[in-house]
Design an enzyme around this catalytic site. Structure first.
Site, short mmCIF file in Angstrom:
data_model
loop_
_atom_site.label_atom_id
_atom_site.label_comp_id
_atom_site.label_asym_id
_atom_site.label_seq_id
_atom_site.Cartn_x
_atom_site.Cartn_y
_atom_site.Cartn_z
N ASP A 183 -3.35 6.01 6.29
CA ASP A 183 -3.72 7.31 6.85
C ASP A 183 -4.67 7.05 8.03
O ASP A 183 -4.24 6.84 9.15
CB ASP A 183 -4.36 8.13 5.72
CG ASP A 183 -4.78 9.52 6.12
OD1 ASP A 183 -4.27 10.04 7.13
OD2 ASP A 183 -5.62 10.12 5.41
N GLU B 67 0.85 -1.19 0.00
CA GLU B 67 0.00 0.00 0.00
C GLU B 67 0.89 1.25 0.00
O GLU B 67 1.99 1.23 0.56
CB GLU B 67 -0.90 -0.06 1.25
CG GLU B 67 -1.69 1.17 1.59
CD GLU B 67 -2.86 1.43 0.67
OE1 GLU B 67 -2.68 1.36 -0.55
OE2 GLU B 67 -3.96 1.74 1.19
N ASP B 68 0.40 2.33 -0.59
CA ASP B 68 1.21 3.55 -0.63
C ASP B 68 1.26 4.23 0.74
O ASP B 68 2.32 4.65 1.19
CB ASP B 68 0.70 4.53 -1.70
CG ASP B 68 -0.78 4.89 -1.56
OD1 ASP B 68 -1.49 4.31 -0.70
OD2 ASP B 68 -1.25 5.75 -2.33
P1 IMP Z 1 -6.88 5.43 4.70
O1 IMP Z 1 -7.92 4.48 4.25
O2 IMP Z 1 -7.44 6.65 5.38
O3 IMP Z 1 -5.76 4.79 5.49
O4 IMP Z 1 -6.23 6.05 3.42
C1 IMP Z 1 -5.61 5.30 2.52
C2 IMP Z 1 -5.62 5.97 1.17
O5 IMP Z 1 -5.84 7.38 1.24
C3 IMP Z 1 -4.27 5.80 0.53
O6 IMP Z 1 -4.19 4.61 -0.21
C4 IMP Z 1 -4.18 7.02 -0.35
O7 IMP Z 1 -4.76 6.76 -1.60
C5 IMP Z 1 -5.00 8.07 0.35
N1 IMP Z 1 -4.16 9.02 1.10
C6 IMP Z 1 -4.11 9.18 2.44
N2 IMP Z 1 -3.24 10.13 2.79
C7 IMP Z 1 -2.72 10.61 1.63
C8 IMP Z 1 -1.73 11.62 1.33
O8 IMP Z 1 -1.13 12.27 2.21
N3 IMP Z 1 -1.48 11.82 0.01
C9 IMP Z 1 -2.10 11.11 -0.98
N4 IMP Z 1 -3.00 10.17 -0.75
C10 IMP Z 1 -3.31 9.91 0.56
#
Ligand code: IMP
Length: 179
Positions: A108, A104-105
């Site tokens: 967050d 995963e990139d």
């Molecule tokens: P989560 O589900 O909130 O953990 O977010 C995961 C997804 O949100 C990642 O796979 C990214 O696509 C996107 N994301 C969260 N933070 C960033 C950021 O700082 N820059 C770009 N994409 C982000």
């Protein structure tokens, strides 16, 4: 690394991590995976789109026999996570009994992984772990085990090296942070 600001969709970003800093973090992570999975043949499950550049570099340092599959799970707009996770698309490989490494990139809020890991687990793999390029510990809203984190970052919005701001910035070799 470029030393100047870049502007995407009218928003300014400043240099944060250089391509060489990223390469070092990714190589270190790969070394840990190589050691931990010695004698096994993992299946890397790369989460598109953001994970494509990280996965590409990570896999070049993986010395294990392994397989790679690309999946898509969620939509993301703007600088705030939508919290929406769609169906897992693209996982046609047989995962039963396999050692899965989700690539995963960025983690967050953790919502994406919180939904994805149980979906993968329901298909009977031997194990599921997460390898993420970035992790924002301050944003995490779910209980999640992150086995492999290349770099922890503050709760700021970053772009580049696969990560986008409304579609732009994925191609940048360095990572930039919103000003
Ligand atoms: P989560 O589900 O909130 O953990 O977010 C995961 C997804 O949100 C990642 O796979 C990214 O696509 C996107 N994301 C969260 N933070 C960033 C950021 O700082 N820059 C770009 N994409 C982000």
């Amino acid at each position: 690394m470029g030393s100047s600001l870049i502007t995407l969709h009218g928003k300014d970003f400043q240099p944060y991590l250089s391509a060489s800093q990223l390469a070092e973090a990714v190589e270190n992570l790969a070394a840990r995976i190589n050691a931990d999975y010695a004698g096994r043949q993992p299946l890397f499950v790369v989460v598109l789109t953001g994970g494509f550049m990280f996965a590409s570099d990570l896999l070049k340092y993986i010395t294990l026999p392994c397989e790679v599959v690309f999946i898509r799970v969620s939509s993301y707009e703007g600088t705030e996570s939508s919290g929406m996770v769609k169906e897992v698309l693209g996982l046609r490989e047989e995962v039963q009994g396999r050692d899965l490494i989700v690539v995963e990139d960025i983690v967050d809020t953790g919502t994406t992984m919180h939904h994805l890991v149980p979906k993968l687990q329901s298909q009977g793999p031997a194990s599921v772990v997460i390898a993420t390029l970035f992790f924002k510990p301050e944003s995490l809203r779910h209980e999640l085990t992150l086995n492999y984190v290349a770099k922890e970052i503050p709760n700021d919005f970053v772009v580049g090296y696969g990560l986008d701001y409304d579609g732009l910035g994925r191609n940048l070799p360095d990572v930039y942070v919103a000003v």
